[in-house]
Design an enzyme around this catalytic site. Structure first.
Site, PDB file in Angstrom:
ATOM      1  N   HIS A 158      22.256 -39.845  92.519  1.00  0.00           N
ATOM      2  CA  HIS A 158      21.255 -39.434  91.510  1.00  0.00           C
ATOM      3  C   HIS A 158      21.261 -37.929  91.267  1.00  0.00           C
ATOM      4  CE1 HIS A 158      17.890 -39.894  88.857  1.00  0.00           C
ATOM      5  NE2 HIS A 158      17.142 -39.080  89.579  1.00  0.00           N
ATOM      6  N   GLU A 204      13.673 -48.759  92.047  1.00  0.00           N
ATOM      7  CA  GLU A 204      13.477 -48.348  90.650  1.00  0.00           C
ATOM      8  C   GLU A 204      14.152 -49.365  89.738  1.00  0.00           C
ATOM      9  OE1 GLU A 204      15.863 -46.267  88.290  1.00  0.00           O
ATOM     10  OE2 GLU A 204      17.160 -45.286  89.766  1.00  0.00           O
ATOM     11  N   HIS A 415       9.016 -48.067  88.501  1.00  0.00           N
ATOM     12  CA  HIS A 415       9.755 -47.082  87.714  1.00  0.00           C
ATOM     13  C   HIS A 415      10.582 -47.759  86.617  1.00  0.00           C
ATOM     14  CE1 HIS A 415      12.253 -43.532  86.855  1.00  0.00           C
ATOM     15  NE2 HIS A 415      11.435 -42.816  87.610  1.00  0.00           N
TER      16      HIS A 415
END
Length: 605
Positions: A158, A204, A415
């Site tokens: 990420h 997420e 998310h």
């Protein structure tokens, strides 16, 4: 039965303001503490009063806070919570996150307070005081928050320093992903976690319905569009966050400019390029293998084509490419440049990542061509708008891959948008046959766990069992242990009967079994010599046991008694042997009876 409670205070069927409260083994853990970029009122921060219920301080209700990475939708409300709401407990994050967090928080504070003049916001001193409470964590390091709660960080890809966290209390566990990417890119590796089998995986789901095309195709398309625009004399705006996709796209453009020998200027928000380079140098171990391997000879973040941007360049004539922060056009330099360039059809804006609902970025991506930036200030958008997903989030395929990798018992989606979550939830149910939850903000998910019961076996019991099995012991074969289950406090133990009687100070009661074996012999009339031959035979066969003759002509093998008696049948070549054993010696007793049924071997007669 033990329970795990999970409540999202942010990022529940929404992207932004990530904040999940996990109650695990009586411990309350806050996972992320972000702000929502789409709101400027109290909805910007998580609803912290939910935690206290109007009673006591946050410190009394929260055992620790864990921050997954430095993006503001995951850490932006941290100074507000610690300094304005009064949380004094431990805050955990990785070393890169601790280094970069205060820079981004201060950047956002300047935009919100110094330029917009907002109140009820943290100041610079609060950011510094908040960061003093942070305890940095290394990858794969197990941190004991107290004598019951432990946490462990895993690489999430990420952005630099992003981590997934495994929380454990006793046998109950929760894995929280934060934001992660299962595909390696030009500067970071892919997320990785071992087969930790948590009771709950909180993942997420930003791109829950997306399966991305080839990265090379996307990069080629991006370079082609940028090149066409600047060749036509237009300007290209690329809104980014200071660290993350910015570096990825900078490396891409840098190598392309080199290859094509282009002279069009590329700019990056002032100051941030140098800071970013320093952080990547400092935390080189968090990058991918290629960058680590070439770092000694060449730092890939020392760009020769990319220069610092000055606000005075906004109205410069001619083509240029500008990377400007923030990434969703919710304020700052990127929004200022957008206002000035959006009315010219020669120009282009490329949105490389997800934009939260309510931001200018989200509005232009949804197709709006007239936007009210301030009350009474409406701009018409004539510039070309492109969305190219260079986002470092896992797509649907990556999320399924992570679930298979860690093998959870339950999955909870955060998310992401509610509709997209529904699609992924049904996919998880059908393909992986796992319960899946997608709570809204303030909604509680309760998961009942079935912890394994650990039972120890005493050394005496194991030793005795080994002696009984003797040379016939096979470690691959399952054997039954006979003993007494002893429960003392939280400890459960299987012990030998003798040990149990002694430990509990009980009067001993013995249960014995007797079986008569009709044993064949080769003698016409069995005599006392048959018992002598049997004694020799058993002594050779049961070498690990005490085989002895008693004064009255019987045999004793440990506590097992063998007694000969006249045959109850007319067969002269058989001897009846009574075998008597206690329940504790059942294994050995069964073995001896089987042995007697075969009779005396020919060589022993």
């Amino acid at each position: 039965m033990p329970e795990i409670k999970l409540v999202p205070l942010g990022a529940g069927q929404d992207v932004g303001r990530s904040c999940i409260i996990v109650t695990l083994g009586g411990k309350n853990i806050m996972l992320d503490c972000g702000m929502h970029m789409g709101f400027n009122d109290e909805r910007r921060f998580p609803y912290f009063d939910y935690i206290t219920g109007g009673k006591g301080t946050l410190t009394e209700h929260i055992d620790c806070v864990i921050i997954s990475h430095f993006h503001l939708d995951h850490c932006g409300a941290l100074p507000y919570m610690s300094e304005m709401k009064g949380y004094d407990g431990p805050i955990y994050m990785t070393h890169p996150t601790k280094a970069i967090c205060p820079i981004l928080l201060e950047d956002y504070r300047k935009i919100t307070v110094d330029r917009k003049g907002e109140t009820n916001f943290f100041d610079s001193k609060m950011i510094k005081d908040c960061m003093k409470k942070v305890i940095p964590v290394n990858l794969h390091q197990t941190i004991h928050v107290d004598d019951q709660l432990e946490i462990k960080a895993y690489y999430a890809g990420h952005v630099l320093g992003a981590a997934m966290f495994l929380l454990k209390v006793g046998t109950d566990s929760v894995l929280y992903t934060g934001d992660y990417n299962m595909t390696p890119d030009r500067h970071l590796g892919a997320a990785w976690v071992d087969k930790c089998r948590p009771d709950v995986l909180i993942t997420e789901s930003t791109y829950a319905t997306t399966i991305r095309d080839s990265k090379r195709c996307r990069e080629r398309d991006f370079l082609k569009k940028v090149h066409e625009r600047v060749e036509d004399g237009g300007k290209v705006l690329i809104p980014v966050f200071a660290l993350g996709r910015a570096q990825e796209l900078c490396i891409l453009l840098e190598s392309y400019w080199d290859r094509m020998n282009l002279k069009v200027p590329i700019y990056f928000s002032a100051g941030l390029t140098n800071k970013a380079t320093e952080y990547y140098k400092l935390f080189i171990t968090w990058t991918n293998q290629k960058i680590k391997d070439t770092f000694v000879e060449r730092n890939m973040f020392d760009f020769k084509h990319i220069k610092e941007f000055n606000r005075s360049y906004i109205d410069n004539p001619g083509p240029m490419v500008v990377f400007a922060t923030p990434g969703m056009l919710h304020g700052g330099l990127s929004l200022e440049i957008f206002k000035r360039w959006c009315t010219n059809e020669k120009n282009m804006i490329i949105m490389p990542g997800y934009c939260v609902a309510g931001t200018v970025g989200n509005k232009i991506l949804s197709g709006m061509r007239k936007i009210e930036l301030k009350p009474g200030q409406i701009v018409e958008i004539k510039m070309q708008v492109e969305y190219m997903s260079f986002s470092a989030h896992a797509d649907a395929k990556g999320i399924m891959q992570l679930i298979r990798m860690c093998e959870p018992s339950n999955v909870m989606l955060v998310h992401g948008e509610a509709g997209k979550m529904d699609f992924l939830k049904s996919k998880i149910n059908q393909e992986l046959h796992l319960p899946c939850f997608k709570p809204a903000n303030g909604e509680t998910v309760v998961i009942t766990t079935n912890p394994p019961i650990t039972v120890d076996a005493s050394t005496n019991l194991l030793r005795k069992n080994r002696e009984i099995l003797g040379t016939s012991y096979n470690p691959k074969r399952v054997k039954t242990l006979h003993g007494a289950v002893l429960m003392k406090g939280n400890e459960i133990k299987v012990v030998d009967g003798e040990e149990a009687v002694e430990e509990l100070q009980l009067k001993k009661h013995e249960v014995r079994f007797t079986s008569t074996i009709h044993m064949p012999t080769s003698q016409p009339q069995p005599t006392s010599s048959s018992m002598e031959q049997l004694h020799d035979h058993l002594k050779k066969t049961l070498r690990t046991h005490n085989v002895s003759a008693t004064s009255d002509g019987n045999l004793l093998i440990d506590s097992i008694l063998l007694k000969a008696q006249p045959s109850s049948t007319d067969e002269s070549s058989h001897l009846d042997v009574l075998v008597s054993w206690s329940i504790q010696d059942e294994e050995l007793g069964s073995y001896i009876t089987d042995l007697l049924r075969t009779g005396l071997p020919a060589r022993a007669q």
